[in-house]
Design a protein around this motif. Structure first.
Motif, mmCIF file in Angstrom:
data_model
loop_
_atom_site.group_PDB
_atom_site.id
_atom_site.type_symbol
_atom_site.label_atom_id
_atom_site.label_comp_id
_atom_site.label_asym_id
_atom_site.label_seq_id
_atom_site.Cartn_x
_atom_site.Cartn_y
_atom_site.Cartn_z
ATOM 1 N N GLU A 122 34.505 38.452 51.330
ATOM 2 C CA GLU A 122 35.539 37.720 52.056
ATOM 3 C C GLU A 122 36.449 38.731 52.733
ATOM 4 O OE1 GLU A 122 38.426 33.874 51.296
ATOM 5 O OE2 GLU A 122 38.369 35.430 49.766
ATOM 6 N N ASP A 123 37.022 38.364 53.876
ATOM 7 C CA ASP A 123 37.979 39.200 54.603
ATOM 8 C C ASP A 123 37.395 40.595 54.841
ATOM 9 O OD1 ASP A 123 39.716 37.073 54.722
ATOM 10 O OD2 ASP A 123 40.809 37.659 52.917
ATOM 11 N N TYR A 124 38.075 41.638 54.331
ATOM 12 C CA TYR A 124 37.685 43.011 54.664
ATOM 13 C C TYR A 124 37.063 43.753 53.479
ATOM 14 C CZ TYR A 124 40.394 42.046 58.817
ATOM 15 O OH TYR A 124 40.869 41.487 59.985
ATOM 16 N N GLN A 125 36.678 43.052 52.484
ATOM 17 C CA GLN A 125 36.062 43.665 51.303
ATOM 18 C C GLN A 125 34.777 44.405 51.665
ATOM 19 O OE1 GLN A 125 35.562 40.928 47.959
ATOM 20 N NE2 GLN A 125 33.426 41.583 47.820
ATOM 21 N N ARG A 126 34.626 45.596 51.075
ATOM 22 C CA ARG A 126 33.414 46.387 51.282
ATOM 23 C C ARG A 126 32.837 46.809 49.934
ATOM 24 N NH1 ARG A 126 33.249 51.232 53.347
ATOM 25 N NH2 ARG A 126 35.397 51.841 52.898
ATOM 26 N N ALA A 127 31.549 47.136 49.938
ATOM 27 C CA ALA A 127 30.897 47.721 48.771
ATOM 28 C C ALA A 127 30.035 48.881 49.240
ATOM 29 C CB ALA A 127 30.054 46.691 48.038
ATOM 30 N N ALA A 128 29.826 49.823 48.343
ATOM 31 C CA ALA A 128 28.971 50.967 48.676
ATOM 32 C C ALA A 128 28.322 51.474 47.393
ATOM 33 C CB ALA A 128 29.781 52.083 49.331
ATOM 34 N N CYS A 129 27.141 52.049 47.565
ATOM 35 C CA CYS A 129 26.434 52.676 46.452
ATOM 36 C C CYS A 129 25.863 54.001 46.939
ATOM 37 C CB CYS A 129 25.319 51.765 45.942
ATOM 38 S SG CYS A 129 24.375 52.441 44.544
#
Length: 268
Positions: A122-129
């Protein structure tokens, strides 16, 4: 999985529970919460470890129950729940880092990670691995954005990820890093059942055996100076260190049947 953690009582969440949550991961795992503003709901200030049923119930579900691949204790970064109490200004940034994964005897570019995942953006949430080898620079495996663009990742609340990892020749150990970044009152990322596999250097033909055919094949590669014989530093040079590494693995696993691809031992 994360079932080895000792779950304790709830802190700020309204739903009672005695063995439902902890901020302490399994031995060797690390959580970086320095990028999470002070305050908010204690249970979700950075990556946490929780009973998935309690997490679902205390958060009012909102599709968390769709993570049916999860069981026991799971790892969760939930900025949506964290934001339910007052906190300092700023965005939510937290990184979960695995214990050391040993790459001894593993052929270059054969490591694979499998992990169950629940992601809702949602909105500006990011994930990275990403991974690091022997304390070196990060090697990004994937990035997810909640905004439209090349890294946009829609709702995926119950999936199994299979990720190829480019382990270089000569690497001894690896760390895996999972991050939720730039989040606010958004949703979550949860993971469970992490496994890492790699092909043993002594099984060149991939038949699941370490036998004379593998020895002959490696000696041919080594004599020819093939890059496929490059198992140890200095990377890009075929030396007796590469030969010794193969012979050590071959001697230890000669005649074994394990389909050539095996779970990689993690430091405890």
């Amino acid at each position: 999985d994360f079932d080895s953690v000792e779950l304790g009582p709830k802190v700020d969440e309204p739903l009672d529970g005695d063995h439902v949550w902890t901020d302490t991961g399994p031995i060797g795992w690390d959580v970086d919460r320095d990028g999470v503003p002070a305050g908010g709901v204690t249970e979700w200030r950075g990556w946490a470890f929780t009973d998935p049923d309690w997490w679902t119930a205390t958060a009012g579900d909102q599709a968390r129950s769709q993570f049916t691949k999860a069981s026991g204790a799971i790892a969760v970064a939930d900025p949506d729940e964290w934001d339910d109490l007052g906190h300092d200004a700023g965005t939510y940034n937290t990184v979960l880092t695995s214990r050391l994964v040993w790459l001894t005897d593993i052929m270059p570019n054969t490591v694979r990670m499998i992990v169950d995942s629940s992601w809702r953006p949602e909105d500006y949430q990011r994930a990275a691995c990403w991974v690091t080898f022997d304390g070196g620079d990060p090697v990004m495996l994937f990035e997810w954005d909640s905004q439209q663009g090349p890294n946009y990742k829609p709702d995926a609340t119950n999936e199994t990820l299979t990720v190829e990892i480019p382990n270089p020749a000569g690497a001894s150990v690896m760390l895996v890093h999972f991050a939720v970044l730039d989040a606010g009152n958004d949703w979550w990322w949860a993971i469970d059942n992490l496994a890492v596999y790699g092909r043993c250097a002594c099984d060149l033909n991939g038949d699941g055996r370490s036998d004379q055919s593998d020895l002959v094949a490696y000696l041919e590669l080594y004599t020819a100076g093939s890059p496929h014989a490059d198992l140890r530093e200095p990377v890009g040079q075929i030396t007796t260190a590469d030969l010794a590494a193969f012979l050590d693995a071959y001697t230890a696993r000669r005649g074994t049947l394990d389909d050539g691809v095996r779970p990689i031992r993690q430091q405890r």
